[in-house]
Design a protein around this motif. Structure first.
Motif, mmCIF file in Angstrom:
data_model
loop_
_atom_site.group_PDB
_atom_site.id
_atom_site.type_symbol
_atom_site.label_atom_id
_atom_site.label_comp_id
_atom_site.label_asym_id
_atom_site.label_seq_id
_atom_site.Cartn_x
_atom_site.Cartn_y
_atom_site.Cartn_z
ATOM 1 N N ASP A 1 0.840 -1.196 0.000
ATOM 2 C CA ASP A 1 0.000 0.000 0.000
ATOM 3 C C ASP A 1 0.882 1.257 0.000
ATOM 4 O O ASP A 1 1.794 1.395 0.833
ATOM 5 C CB ASP A 1 -0.918 -0.005 1.226
ATOM 6 C CG ASP A 1 -1.990 1.068 1.151
ATOM 7 O OD1 ASP A 1 -1.645 2.266 1.096
ATOM 8 O OD2 ASP A 1 -3.183 0.694 1.152
ATOM 9 N N HIS A 2 0.595 2.142 -0.906
ATOM 10 C CA HIS A 2 1.406 3.356 -1.087
ATOM 11 C C HIS A 2 1.533 4.152 0.206
ATOM 12 O O HIS A 2 2.590 4.743 0.491
ATOM 13 C CB HIS A 2 0.787 4.210 -2.198
ATOM 14 C CG HIS A 2 1.544 5.465 -2.505
ATOM 15 N ND1 HIS A 2 2.692 5.464 -3.269
ATOM 16 C CD2 HIS A 2 1.318 6.754 -2.145
ATOM 17 C CE1 HIS A 2 3.138 6.710 -3.370
ATOM 18 N NE2 HIS A 2 2.330 7.507 -2.714
ATOM 19 N N HIS B 1 4.461 3.345 2.604
ATOM 20 C CA HIS B 1 5.826 3.644 2.169
ATOM 21 C C HIS B 1 6.104 5.139 2.098
ATOM 22 O O HIS B 1 7.258 5.550 2.265
ATOM 23 C CB HIS B 1 6.086 2.932 0.844
ATOM 24 C CG HIS B 1 5.815 1.469 0.963
ATOM 25 N ND1 HIS B 1 6.669 0.603 1.600
ATOM 26 C CD2 HIS B 1 4.719 0.718 0.605
ATOM 27 C CE1 HIS B 1 6.145 -0.609 1.615
ATOM 28 N NE2 HIS B 1 4.963 -0.570 1.015
ATOM 29 N N THR B 2 5.076 5.920 1.905
ATOM 30 C CA THR B 2 5.300 7.365 1.936
ATOM 31 C C THR B 2 5.712 7.817 3.331
ATOM 32 O O THR B 2 6.444 8.798 3.480
ATOM 33 C CB THR B 2 4.043 8.132 1.487
ATOM 34 O OG1 THR B 2 2.924 7.717 2.285
ATOM 35 C CG2 THR B 2 3.745 7.872 0.024
ATOM 36 N N ILE C 1 9.284 3.433 -2.052
ATOM 37 C CA ILE C 1 7.992 3.918 -2.540
ATOM 38 C C ILE C 1 7.751 3.450 -3.971
ATOM 39 O O ILE C 1 6.679 2.921 -4.304
ATOM 40 C CB ILE C 1 7.926 5.456 -2.455
ATOM 41 C CG1 ILE C 1 7.969 5.913 -0.984
ATOM 42 C CG2 ILE C 1 6.668 5.984 -3.147
ATOM 43 C CD1 ILE C 1 8.174 7.402 -0.818
ATOM 44 N N GLU C 2 8.759 3.603 -4.799
ATOM 45 C CA GLU C 2 8.607 3.242 -6.209
ATOM 46 C C GLU C 2 8.442 1.734 -6.381
ATOM 47 O O GLU C 2 7.643 1.263 -7.201
ATOM 48 C CB GLU C 2 9.835 3.728 -6.981
ATOM 49 C CG GLU C 2 9.679 3.662 -8.479
ATOM 50 C CD GLU C 2 10.808 4.358 -9.204
ATOM 51 O OE1 GLU C 2 10.991 4.068 -10.402
ATOM 52 O OE2 GLU C 2 11.517 5.172 -8.581
ATOM 53 N N SER D 1 7.226 -0.433 -4.132
ATOM 54 C CA SER D 1 5.912 -0.861 -3.642
ATOM 55 C C SER D 1 4.825 -0.566 -4.661
ATOM 56 O O SER D 1 3.919 -1.383 -4.889
ATOM 57 C CB SER D 1 5.593 -0.179 -2.307
ATOM 58 O OG SER D 1 5.426 1.225 -2.463
ATOM 59 N N ASP D 2 4.915 0.591 -5.285
ATOM 60 C CA ASP D 2 3.931 0.932 -6.317
ATOM 61 C C ASP D 2 4.012 -0.040 -7.489
ATOM 62 O O ASP D 2 2.987 -0.454 -8.048
ATOM 63 C CB ASP D 2 4.163 2.360 -6.811
ATOM 64 C CG ASP D 2 3.777 3.410 -5.778
ATOM 65 O OD1 ASP D 2 3.083 3.065 -4.808
ATOM 66 O OD2 ASP D 2 4.193 4.579 -5.940
ATOM 67 N N ARG E 1 2.467 -3.442 -6.502
ATOM 68 C CA ARG E 1 1.004 -3.370 -6.460
ATOM 69 C C ARG E 1 0.423 -3.339 -7.871
ATOM 70 O O ARG E 1 -0.596 -3.991 -8.150
ATOM 71 C CB ARG E 1 0.571 -2.141 -5.663
ATOM 72 C CG ARG E 1 -0.885 -2.192 -5.225
ATOM 73 C CD ARG E 1 -1.197 -1.091 -4.211
ATOM 74 N NE ARG E 1 -2.590 -1.147 -3.789
ATOM 75 C CZ ARG E 1 -3.041 -1.879 -2.785
ATOM 76 N NH1 ARG E 1 -2.191 -2.631 -2.096
ATOM 77 N NH2 ARG E 1 -4.313 -1.889 -2.467
ATOM 78 N N ALA E 2 1.090 -2.613 -8.760
ATOM 79 C CA ALA E 2 0.616 -2.556 -10.147
ATOM 80 C C ALA E 2 0.754 -3.914 -10.827
ATOM 81 O O ALA E 2 -0.114 -4.313 -11.618
ATOM 82 C CB ALA E 2 1.403 -1.500 -10.917
#
Length: 509
Positions: free
Chosen positions: A237-238, A241-242, A250-251, A253-254, A257-258
């Motif tokens: 979940d974004h 990580h933020t 952050i990158e 994890s995104d 998820r994608a």
């Protein structure tokens, strides 16, 4: 593949990637003026009659020995022949070509005092596919990569061997067969050719470029393993990580998820799964892989500077007719970058192996033991996991920082060295090891997902499974495993896994 224009001092990392992967080069026209100006400065410096290191003196500990003008050409030839003292297996052709291109871009900046004809010969050798045979061992990373670069320079003067089309030939014959004459070295030219960090930098860049593809493939196989184990994507979940504020995390994890978006496997157990948390090898992928991504990008920045720098000695400043002796040949930046890449490669493989071990363990994965429908009669993925463990252990041994080592050379004149060549040359074998680990994970994760049929994974991950299954079928009964592993390794090395998943990370190719 078109020629890559080398702009001295301003060639992007993307261009060096293409050179490593086989593109030819051409020197940007802006180099002609500075090279000629630098060569003319050498003539003016010699006319003054004062002793200048590397031009009319001995080398290293012998720098105080003055050389007569009549012996200057012999001096430069002697340094090439005496320093061509490498040993070990020949360096890969792709590494030597990249080293030559790096040296070409360095000399073309007009700070080395070489003549235009010398630069032109090096460029023509690259274009013609004339690759000097360069032993892989013998450099301590200061005073430059002397031995490896001396073997390159020796080939330019017609000594040693040159590889042409995969065949080794005497250097003088190979040059003449391509319409080129062996070089007669002028003042400063032998030293300019064999001094510098281009061997270490070429090896480090090659390691970086292979590590980039390895990273992307491991991100995809990590997502596929999460699917096979019916793991949760909540840890990706974004918002989590933020709060950490680490850019790579952050990158990553995104991206994970994608990769899993739209998975029917994931949707099937959102409500029924009683597990609260997944093992770290699944849950902490953003933290580990994100850190590896940040490290690789930092190493890329350092190597990008080095690839565009001038690292021989002394350096010629034509505007004042000065030859300034310094230490740009000391490859400590490259050594640090190589150590960083080694750590990242080691951890990428280590995390992937833990996911393989998790998948083959029914207590952790909920899948059949060793991912075979008939455990006992069949061993399934039992030994591929052992192979992965062996490779990870080997990489752990190799990951110890090379830059913390030093051994004095040249009668203690060169009393601290970087070991950059050793540190960089280990990267390709490490990347090969980790590639095989990720290849095994690709096979295991795809096999695990097969047990969830008719449920499918996300469109991105199904595209990867389709790519694999086009060459490697599902494992029902034991068969010769080696060809399957080699096929999976080829997918990892080629970048096809990331391409199939449509994964794109800025600055990583």
């Amino acid at each position: 593949m078109s020629d890559i224009p080398l702009v001295p001092g301003d060639t992007p990392l993307s261009a060096w990637r293409e050179v490593y992967r086989g593109a030819s080069v051409r020197l940007h026209g802006s180099a002609a003026g500075p090279v000629a100006t630098s060569a003319a400065a050498i003539e003016r410096i010699l006319a003054k009659g004062a002793p200048v290191y590397g031009i009319n003196t001995g080398f290293g500990k012998l720098a105080s020995v003055r050389i007569d003008d009549a012996d200057l050409a012999r001096l430069q030839r002697n340094i090439v022949l005496s320093h061509a003292a490498g040993t070990g297996e020949p360096s890969p052709t792709a590494i030597v070509r990249l080293m030559m291109a790096l040296k070409l871009a360095s000399l073309a900046q007009g700070a080395s005092g070489v003549r235009p004809a010398t630069v032109a010969l090096l460029e023509r050798m690259i274009v013609a596919g004339l690759t000097p045979v360069v032993p892989s061992q013998g450099s301590v990373g200061a005073s430059g990569d002397l031995a490896p670069l001396a073997h390159m320079a020796a080939a330019m003067i017609g000594v040693g061997e040159i590889e042409v089309g995969g065949v080794r030939q005497p250097a003088d014959a190979a040059l003449r067969a391509s319409g080129l004459e062996p070089l007669a070295l002028g003042p400063k030219e032998g030293l300019a050719l064999l001094n510098g960090t281009q061997f270490s930098t070429a090896n480090a860049l090659a390691g970086l470029f292979d590590a980039e593809r390895l990273f992307q493939a491991a991100l995809v196989t990590g997502a596929l393993s999460t699917e096979a184990a019916k793991g949760s994507d909540t840890p990706f979940d974004h918002r989590i990580h933020t709060l950490r504020r680490q850019p790579g995390q952050i990158e990553t994890s995104d991206a994970l998820r994608a990769l899993m978006a739209g998975s029917a496997i994931r949707a099937s157990h959102l409500k029924d799964d009683e597990r609260v948390q997944d093992p770290y090898c699944l849950r902490c992928q953003p933290q580990v892989m994100g850190a590896a991504l940040d490290v690789l990008r930092q190493a890329a920045t350092t190597l990008g500077y080095e690839a565009n720098g001038v690292s021989d000695n002394p350096l010629i400043f034509a505007e004042t007719d000065e030859a300034l002796s310094g230490g740009n040949f000391h490859a400590e930046p490259v050594a640090f970058a190589a150590d960083m890449i080694a750590l990242a490669v080691c951890e990428i493989g280590s995390l992937a192996e833990r996911r393989i071990a998790m998948l083959v363990d029914p207590a952790l994965s909920g899948l059949p033991a060793f991912l075979t429908p008939k455990p006992g009669l069949n061993s399934g993925f039992m030994i591929p996991q052992v192979t992965a463990a062996a490779l990870v252990s080997e990489n752990k041994q190799r990951a110890y920082p090379a830059s913390v080592d030093s051994i004095p050379t040249s009668a203690n004149q060169e009393d601290h060295v970087s070991m950059a060549a050793h540190g960089a040359a280990r990267l390709l074998p490490m990347a090969r090891n980790a590639t095989a680990v990720v290849g095994v994970e690709l096979l295991a994760a795809a096999q695990g997902c097969d047990f969830h049929r008719p449920l499918t994974s996300s469109p991105a991950l199904e595209a990867v499974r389709t790519l694999l299954r086009g060459q490697v079928p599902h494992l029902d009964d034991d068969r010769h495993f080696h060809p399957d592993i080699e096929a999976a390794n080829a997918f990892v090395r080629s970048g096809k896994i990331a391409a199939a998943a449509a994964l794109s990370l800025p600055g990583v190719a």
